[in-house]
Design an enzyme around this catalytic site. Structure first.
Site, mmCIF file in Angstrom:
data_model
loop_
_atom_site.group_PDB
_atom_site.id
_atom_site.type_symbol
_atom_site.label_atom_id
_atom_site.label_comp_id
_atom_site.label_asym_id
_atom_site.label_seq_id
_atom_site.Cartn_x
_atom_site.Cartn_y
_atom_site.Cartn_z
ATOM 1 N N CYS A 1 -31.550 16.487 -27.811
ATOM 2 C CA CYS A 1 -31.468 15.137 -27.960
ATOM 3 C C CYS A 1 -31.121 14.738 -29.335
ATOM 4 O O CYS A 1 -31.720 14.959 -30.312
ATOM 5 C CB CYS A 1 -32.796 14.300 -27.881
ATOM 6 S SG CYS A 1 -32.913 12.673 -28.502
ATOM 7 N N GLY A 2 -29.534 14.234 -29.577
ATOM 8 C CA GLY A 2 -29.151 14.154 -31.308
ATOM 9 C C GLY A 2 -29.866 13.074 -31.840
ATOM 10 O O GLY A 2 -30.060 13.011 -33.019
ATOM 11 N N HIS A 3 -30.217 11.931 -31.193
ATOM 12 C CA HIS A 3 -30.798 10.930 -31.924
ATOM 13 C C HIS A 3 -32.263 11.368 -32.635
ATOM 14 O O HIS A 3 -32.546 11.011 -33.639
ATOM 15 C CB HIS A 3 -30.981 9.659 -31.099
ATOM 16 C CG HIS A 3 -32.075 9.399 -30.324
ATOM 17 N ND1 HIS A 3 -32.771 9.887 -29.205
ATOM 18 C CD2 HIS A 3 -33.282 8.816 -30.935
ATOM 19 C CE1 HIS A 3 -33.808 9.648 -28.811
ATOM 20 N NE2 HIS A 3 -34.368 8.624 -29.802
ATOM 21 N N ASP B 1 -30.035 4.611 -22.929
ATOM 22 C CA ASP B 1 -30.055 4.991 -24.512
ATOM 23 C C ASP B 1 -29.464 3.645 -25.054
ATOM 24 O O ASP B 1 -28.417 3.201 -24.891
ATOM 25 C CB ASP B 1 -29.106 6.213 -24.817
ATOM 26 C CG ASP B 1 -29.323 6.852 -25.798
ATOM 27 O OD1 ASP B 1 -29.820 6.273 -26.941
ATOM 28 O OD2 ASP B 1 -29.386 8.018 -26.027
ATOM 29 N N GLY C 1 -26.489 11.280 -29.130
ATOM 30 C CA GLY C 1 -26.186 12.365 -30.208
ATOM 31 C C GLY C 1 -25.544 13.495 -29.336
ATOM 32 O O GLY C 1 -24.456 13.948 -29.564
ATOM 33 N N SER C 2 -26.203 14.037 -28.030
ATOM 34 C CA SER C 2 -25.817 15.065 -27.373
ATOM 35 C C SER C 2 -24.809 14.630 -26.402
ATOM 36 O O SER C 2 -23.922 15.248 -26.122
ATOM 37 C CB SER C 2 -26.986 15.562 -26.685
ATOM 38 O OG SER C 2 -27.655 14.637 -25.771
#
Length: 346
Positions: free
Chosen positions: A100-102, A261, A266-267
């Site tokens: 999870c990028g965020h 989202d 991010g991902s």
């Protein structure tokens, strides 16, 4: 400080303490204490352990009345990599993600501010172990204050291009599938007569969910590192602007159980950069702006290095954004509170 709340009923759970954050509008509930011991020698084993033994706590914290349908969480756990500063499991409405990028963006700040990693100016490196692997994170730090965060992804790659799937209500549609710590299907929204910037979110959600269902029926995914990574996380609808440009390109990600989202993902940005690089639409070092179709917030992304992931040609992608604090909380469950165990209303 001890909580002033004195429940009239017996608590059936420990008090779970969290720090509340968001990245680009996407919530992040960081669980910092109160969970029982999480067993497992590796982070993927820990992920399996919480799925099988502690899932009631995910529902308690992510679902109503404490959360909501689109809530997102991060659970800090012990790392099994000596080079990692912290390790994390990701929680959402369906279960547990691998990346999870965020969350990484917000966790980078948190690691500095909670002194998990001693800060250094002008930037501090924080190594975060995720279920997909080690993510190197770089946090701005000036005049005693943390700021923007960028991270370098695990190897990201285009899994397949132009796969034809049968989407309910739309017939045969071609999609790309790319990996950025999790697998996503990509398709331009105008294939369905929609626009990611202006169409109703409910319409975009329904179409993306139908695409995800079609891909899961049709496509068997493969990841060279571990079979636990071989699942489709969701579908990202785009504006179709995949060729490099100085202008923002918009997308909206619908993942897990039709969870939307709020940020550019991010991902998802990682996977989309890998897709664009594989198609020679973007070169190493060409930075792009990615806009959330939900609320116009921005991430930047660029491919910084070519690499391999098994037999796949891959890239390391740098994604950057800002995370912000919204509060702190202590959560509990009283014995008679059946509804408090968690429910979803959509």
């Amino acid at each position: 400080m001890e909580s002033p709340i004195k429940p009239g009923c017996t608590s059936t759970s420990p008090v779970i303490k969290t720090i509340e954050m968001h990245t680009g509008g996407e919530p992040l509930r960081v669980i910092i204490s109160g969970y029982p011991e999480i067993l497992g020698d590796t982070i993927l084993q820990k992920r399996q352990y919480v799925k099988e033994n502690l899932d009631h706590l995910r529902k308690m914290l992510m679902f109503e009345p404490r959360g909501h349908y689109d809530m997102y969480g991060a659970l800090l756990v012990d790392s099994d990599l000596p080079e990692a500063d912290i390790a994390v499991l990701f929680l959402h409405n369906e279960g547990y993600s691998t990346m999870c990028g965020h969350a990484i963006v917000s966790l980078g700040r948190l690691a500095i501010d909670k002194m998990y990693v001693p800060p250094t100016e002008p930037e501090t490196e924080v190594n975060i172990q995720c279920p997909c692997g080690l993510v190197k994170t770089f946090v701005e730090y000036k005049n005693g204050k943390s700021g923007g965060v960028r991270f370098h992804s695990v190897p990201a790659f285009l899994f397949a291009s132009g796969i034809e799937v049968e989407v309910d209500g739309f017939g045969k549609i071609k999609v790309d599938i790319s990996y950025g710590g999790a697998f996503y299907a990509f398709v331009c929204a105008d294939v369905f007569g929609l626009d990611v910037r202006s169409s109703p979110t409910s319409s975009l959600k329904d179409v993306a969910t139908a695409v995800s269902n079609a891909v899961r029926k049709r496509v068997k995914l493969h990841h060279p590192d571990d079979s636990d990574l071989e699942f489709l996380y969701g579908t990202i609808l785009t504006d179709g602007q995949d060729k490099w440009s100085g202008e923002p390109t918009a997308n909206i990600c619908v993942f897990a159980n039709a969870q939307v989202d709020r940020c550019p993902t991010g991902s998802g940005v990682t996977a989309r950069i890998a897709l664009q690089h594989a198609k020679s639409l973007i070169q190493l070092g060409q930075k792009r702006l990615f806009e959330s179709g939900a609320n116009k917030t921005l991430f930047t992304g660029m491919a910084v290095k070519q690499t391999k992931c098994g037999d796949f040609d891959a890239v390391v992608v740098e994604v950057a954004g800002h995370g912000y604090y919204t509060g702190e909380a202590s959560f509990m469950l009283e014995e008679e509170d059946v509804v408090g165990k968690g429910f979803l209303l959509r």
